[in-house]
Write an enzyme that holds these catalytic residues in place. Structure first.
Site, short mmCIF file in Angstrom:
data_model
loop_
_atom_site.label_atom_id
_atom_site.label_comp_id
_atom_site.label_asym_id
_atom_site.label_seq_id
_atom_site.Cartn_x
_atom_site.Cartn_y
_atom_site.Cartn_z
N ARG A 1 -42.99 95.73 -41.94
CA ARG A 1 -43.11 97.15 -41.65
C ARG A 1 -42.21 97.55 -40.50
O ARG A 1 -41.91 96.75 -39.59
CB ARG A 1 -44.54 97.50 -41.26
CG ARG A 1 -45.51 97.36 -42.44
CD ARG A 1 -46.89 97.78 -42.04
NE ARG A 1 -47.20 97.22 -40.73
CZ ARG A 1 -48.04 97.76 -39.87
NH1 ARG A 1 -48.66 98.88 -40.16
NH2 ARG A 1 -48.26 97.18 -38.72
N SER B 1 -44.39 86.99 -36.34
CA SER B 1 -45.59 86.15 -36.35
C SER B 1 -45.32 84.74 -36.86
O SER B 1 -45.92 84.30 -37.83
CB SER B 1 -46.67 86.82 -37.17
OG SER B 1 -46.79 88.16 -36.79
N ASP C 1 -48.11 88.22 -33.51
CA ASP C 1 -49.14 89.18 -33.96
C ASP C 1 -50.47 89.01 -33.23
O ASP C 1 -51.20 89.97 -33.02
CB ASP C 1 -49.33 89.15 -35.48
CG ASP C 1 -49.65 87.76 -36.01
OD1 ASP C 1 -49.55 86.79 -35.25
OD2 ASP C 1 -49.99 87.66 -37.21
MG MG Z 1 -51.29 90.67 -40.16
#
Ligand code: MG
Ligand code: ADP
Length: 940
Positions: free
Chosen positions: A568, A629, A683
């Site tokens: 995103r 992440s 994250d």
């Molecule tokens: Mg996630």
């Protein structure tokens, strides 16, 4: 006394007040009225009162059907009189015989049957021939009268003594004797071998039994007799035993009727109507407990004054109204009350002393049955009446015979009405226009007199003309049926044992969890230590984030989120009034995830450019926070060297490189100049930061989604890998790799190994592979395959679909484990995988899912326990109060995962008060918050 007919119930078609012979159509009911010499009017009135017209029976049938429906429905079932108890005896969805009625059952089984005034013990040997030629040895033990009203302990001791005596007289060399207990009272049954007595009936009222598990009471009593090889494995109602014994492999019996000392009926209901149990396909036997019908007044318009008086003399007045009209124990008493009333009116026994009739139980049901006999009945009547000193005349004997017939006929007619209600109900539930069924019948009243059967059959035929019932007298019903059920119970128990063996390695004890907690703590220390760091499985990576937000952050930011299910790009506004975000999701095709690093980062830049265009941000240079992440060795807030890929990523040429640098190089290649990367954030850190914005106590971040990971605020002095001793720094634990050095090998199961082998990072991320969304469905799939191969699931039929990797999604666990939704959901999911699941199959699949997700939650909690305990010790506190910011679909959507984590954590770390806060879009918000402070030039 007034013996006029009670008014007919509303809706009944007969005109009111008209006295006429009952139901002209119904010859079996009429015979008692055709008696040529009916004597004085009061005798005929008594006879008439005891005769229920067909129209009324029709109404009674309707009311019974209504009560049955009430009893089956979850919402109304407590208001119904008939209990409609599930028995857990089911038939196949395809209707072919009873699942419990297996033809291969073999061996010797003990059966104990508690009857009205005796106990019967049987030894049944099944030869494995489909129960065609069972060998049965039995013995009857008369029960002293006071036992049924004494203590429960005395009753069960007596039964156990019977068992002991019986076994002393038979030659049996089996080490273990399974026992089936036929207990003809209403019980709340939750398993074949667990049944709480709801209430006594039929004259029994032993103390301290109601509300207790009668299986256990019997087992305790048997153990007290030191008969150690006998094990009570099944309890069943006499109706169920009758139904089972009347069923053969080719011919199912779907209704059973008891017309003995008491009365009851069971039938195969459509499983979906039995709302108290989650079975939805096939049929389940329901024990109606119809003896209770009428306790709400539904029978009051057919009750005679004799019935009312009889009821008042029982120990349970107002209860079991239907049974008190039909059950054998009551018939002698009804007759006594009729005779007493007529004697008082001087219609009978004129000149004799009739006080004897005031004594309870002076006329037995057997005597009544003898009296109604065509040939010997008159003699029997005279004998009975003379014994009572009533000095009967010929005419008295005649009238008494008529009255006895009226009482018995009424019982048979009501029983036939009940059966008609059941049959019509079944026919409607099956959506059939016509139905033929076999009805097993047992009980002294039925077998004692052919007339009873005739009336029953004809009333049923008239009231349920759409159904054809074949009445099958049960030869030795209850006993054999009980043996069959016992045999099957035993098979089920052995299956249970095998299932437990399969699942045992996945069931972690508290000691296991404490060990995992201690190991995690140990690995954490190793990961933090300067010398030990390189070899630790938990990397404990510094993040250069040294504080959580204070709420004063402001500005416009870009954020990237890579490493979750979606990639995103976000525009984030952090202001006084809170945080606003706009975002777009971009797909990263597998070919790019696993292609070259350059292509991956080029793709990312293209997405950013597209986003900026759409958001009208072209030309603006906003500070950018990059949520990345994957495990990184961070050298500064904006410098992060990728250590290895996880979660399905595998782009070449990236490991060992700074991801910020790679991003900048891609921007140059794409000639995109307005990029100012200020922070790389994991994250977990993003999650912690975003929750920290709302709750200053949030100093831990947790992810349980595709993968799992955690971060927390550690004391700088403990972080051996970064210079400086002051304050705290957020440590990205990368706990998914916990166990990669083999320290978890003894809790890792073969199922986990099978899952691991097929991943792109075999041998790596061992802890994550026990916990996170990417793997739980796979673990379940492998367990299901093992159960199928052991013939414990789906009848052992091969399941090619189930061989496909990732076909069993982790989100299925959420649906399947959701108790409220019912087993229908399980069956639907399994059907989509072309698996035909029975009731037991569905339950087993649910159990497997629960076992796997519980273990995941437990392990996650053990990891967190190590974290919170370390934080508490770091700070020298007796009690630590801390918040965990959490993200991840598994944690958020699974129906029990979060609750399990919290419970186990509370248990493992009782000195920490841990609150869980769900993060909303932590990756985007968190990255912006880290960037917010960084871009201000103030290091967090
Ligand atoms: Mg996630
Ligand atoms: P990520 O961790 O990739 O950022 P999520 O937090 O959304 O993304 O987690 C996705 C994972 O959650 C998937 O691997 C999937 O297995 C699992 N998942 C998706 N839906 C559910 C659900 N309803 N219940 C449990 N797990 C789910």
């Amino acid at each position: 006394m007034a013996l006029s007919r009670l008014p007919l119930p509303p809706g009944c078609c007969a005109s009111s007040g008209r006295e006429r012979p009952a139901c002209g159509l119904l010859s079996p009911l009429r015979y008692q009225l055709n008696f040529p010499d009916c004597g004085p009017a009061c005798t005929s009135r008594a006879l008439l009162a005891l005769t229920v017209p067909l129209e009324t029976l029709q109404v009674v049938k309707g009311r019974m059907m209504q009560d049955m429906r009430k009893g089956l429905c979850r919402q109304t079932h407590t208001q119904a009189c008939m209990r409609m108890l599930p028995t857990f005896i089911c038939s196949m969805p395809d209707g072919t015989g009873y699942r419990l009625c297996f033809s291969a059952e073999k061996g010797s089984f003990l059966v104990v049957e508690l009857c009205q005034n005796y106990v019967r013990t049987l030894l049944v040997t099944l030869l494995g021939d489909g129960n065609r030629n069972p060998e049965v040895i039995y013995k009857i033990f008369d029960m002293p009268e006071d036992i049924v009203r004494g203590t429960g302990e005395a009753l069960f001791d007596f039964i156990a003594q019977c068992v002991k005596q019986f076994l002393a007289g038979v030659d049996i060399s089996q080490d273990r004797l399974p026992l089936g207990f036929v207990f003809p009272f209403s019980c709340r049954q939750t398993k074949l071998d667990k049944a709480e007595l709801i209430s006594w009936s039929k004259g029994f009222c032993c103390s301290d039994v109601e509300g207790k598990d009668v299986v256990e009471l019997l087992q305790v009593a048997i153990n007290k007799q030191e008969v150690y090889n006998v094990e009570v494995v099944a309890l069943l109602n006499d109706t169920v035993g009758t139904m089972m014994s009347c069923s053969t492999r080719d011919k199912a019996c779907e209704v059973a009727l008891i017309l003995g000392s008491g009365t009851n009926c069971c039938f195969m209901a459509e499983a979906r109507e039995v709302e108290m149990v989650e079975e939805t396909s096939g049929r389940m036997c329901v024990n109606t407990e119809w003896g209770l019908f009428g306790d709400d007044g539904a029978l009051s318009d057919i009750l005679t004054p004799y019935d009312v008086r009889l009821d008042q003399e029982t120990f349970n007045p107002g209860e079991r109204r239907f049974e008190k009209l039909v059950g054998g124990v009551y018939l002698g008493e009804i007759v006594r009350h009729v005779l007493m009333a007529l004697a008082v009116e001087k219609a009978l026994f004129i000149g004799s002393n009739v006080t004897i009739l005031r004594t309870k139980d002076v006329i037995s049901t057997q005597q009544v049955l003898d009296i109604i006999d065509h040939e010997e009945g008159m003699d029997a009547a005279r004998r009975t009446l003379e014994t009572l000193g009533l000095g009967p005349s010929e005419r008295d004997c005649c009238r008494v015979q008529q009255l006895c017939r009226a009482v018995v006929s009424r019982a048979a007619a009501l029983c036939g009405t009940g059966l008609a209600a059941i049959l019509t109900h079944m026919c409607q539930a099956r959506e059939m226009e016509q139905m033929a069924v076999n009805v097993g019948v047992d009980g002294v009243l039925y077998q004692g007199h052919t007339r009873v059967g005739e009336i029953l059959r004809s009333v049923t035929g008239l009231l349920a003309p759409e159904c054809t019932a074949t009445l099958l007298p049960s030869p030795d019903g209850t006993g054999l049926g009980a043996a069959i059920v016992t045999a099957v119970a035993l098979r089920l128990a052995s299956q249970r044992c095998q299932v437990d063996q399969v699942l045992a390695p996945l069931r972690l004890s508290r000691a296991d969890l404490e060990r995992v907690q201690a190991l995690m703590r140990q690995e954490m220390e190793l990961g933090l230590g300067q010398e030990t760091h390189a070899n630790a499985s938990v990397r404990m990576l510094p993040t250069y984030v040294c504080g959580t937000p204070d709420g004063s952050e402001k500005g416009e930011f870009l954020a990237l989120d890579l490493g979750g299910t979606n990639f995103r790009v976000l525009a984030v506004h952090v202001g006084k009034d809170g945080i606003r975000m706009a975002s777009d999701i971009y797909i990263i095709p597998t070919i790019i995830m696993q292609g070259t690093g350059e292509a991956l980062f080029d793709h990312i830049i293209e997405c950013i450019m597209d986003f900026q265009q759409k958001q009208d941000l072209v030309g603006q240079t906003l500070p950018l926070g990059f949520t990345f992440s994957f495990p990184c060795q961070q050298l500064g807030l904006d410098k992060a060297v990728l250590l290895n890929w996880t979660k399905g990523f595998n782009a070449t040429g990236c490991v060992g490189k700074d991801v910020v640098q790679m991003l900048r190089e891609a921007a140059q290649r794409k000639e995109h100049s307005g990029l100012k990367v200020v922070a790389v954030v994991n994250d977990t850190v993003g999650t912690m930061m975003s929750c920290g914005y709302d709750d200053p106590k949030c100093e831990i971040g947790l992810i349980v989604g595709t993968g799992t990971n955690a971060c927390y605020m550690e004391e700088m002095q403990n972080v051996g890998t970064v210079e400086g001793e002051q304050g705290r720094m957020c440590i990205n634990m990368e706990w998914g790799a916990f166990g990669d050095n083999g320290c978890l090998d003894d809790i890792i199961t073969n199922f986990d190994r099978l899952v691991d082998e097929k991943t792109i990072n075999a041998g790596k991320q061992r802890f994550e592979k026990l916990i996170s969304g990417m793997y739980l469905g796979e673990i379940v799939r492998h367990i299901l395959l093992a159960l199928v191969s052991k013939q414990l699931l789906f009848r052992g039929k091969p399941c090619p679909q189930l061989e496909t990797k990732d076909i069993f999604k982790t989100k299925f666990l959420s649906t399947i484990e959701c108790d409220g939704l019912g087993l229908q959901q399980v069956q639907t999911i399994l059907q989509d995988l072309e698996l035909q699941a029975s009731f037991e199959d569905s339950l087993l699949v649910r159990e497997v899912c629960k076992t796997v997700s519980l273990r995941a939650a437990q392990l996650c909690a053990a990891g967190l326990a190590a974290v919170v305990e370390k934080m508490r010790e770091n700070r020298g506190l007796d009690k630590l109060s801390v918040t965990v910011g959490v993200d991840g679909t598994l944690y958020k959507l699974h129906p029990c995962f979060s609750q399990n984590v919290q419970q186990v954590l509370q248990d493992l770390a009782p000195n920490c008060n841990v609150t869980f806060l769900l993060s909303e879009d932590g990756s985007g918000k968190g990255a912006a918050l880290v960037a917010a402070v960084a871009s201000r030039g103030v290091e967090l």
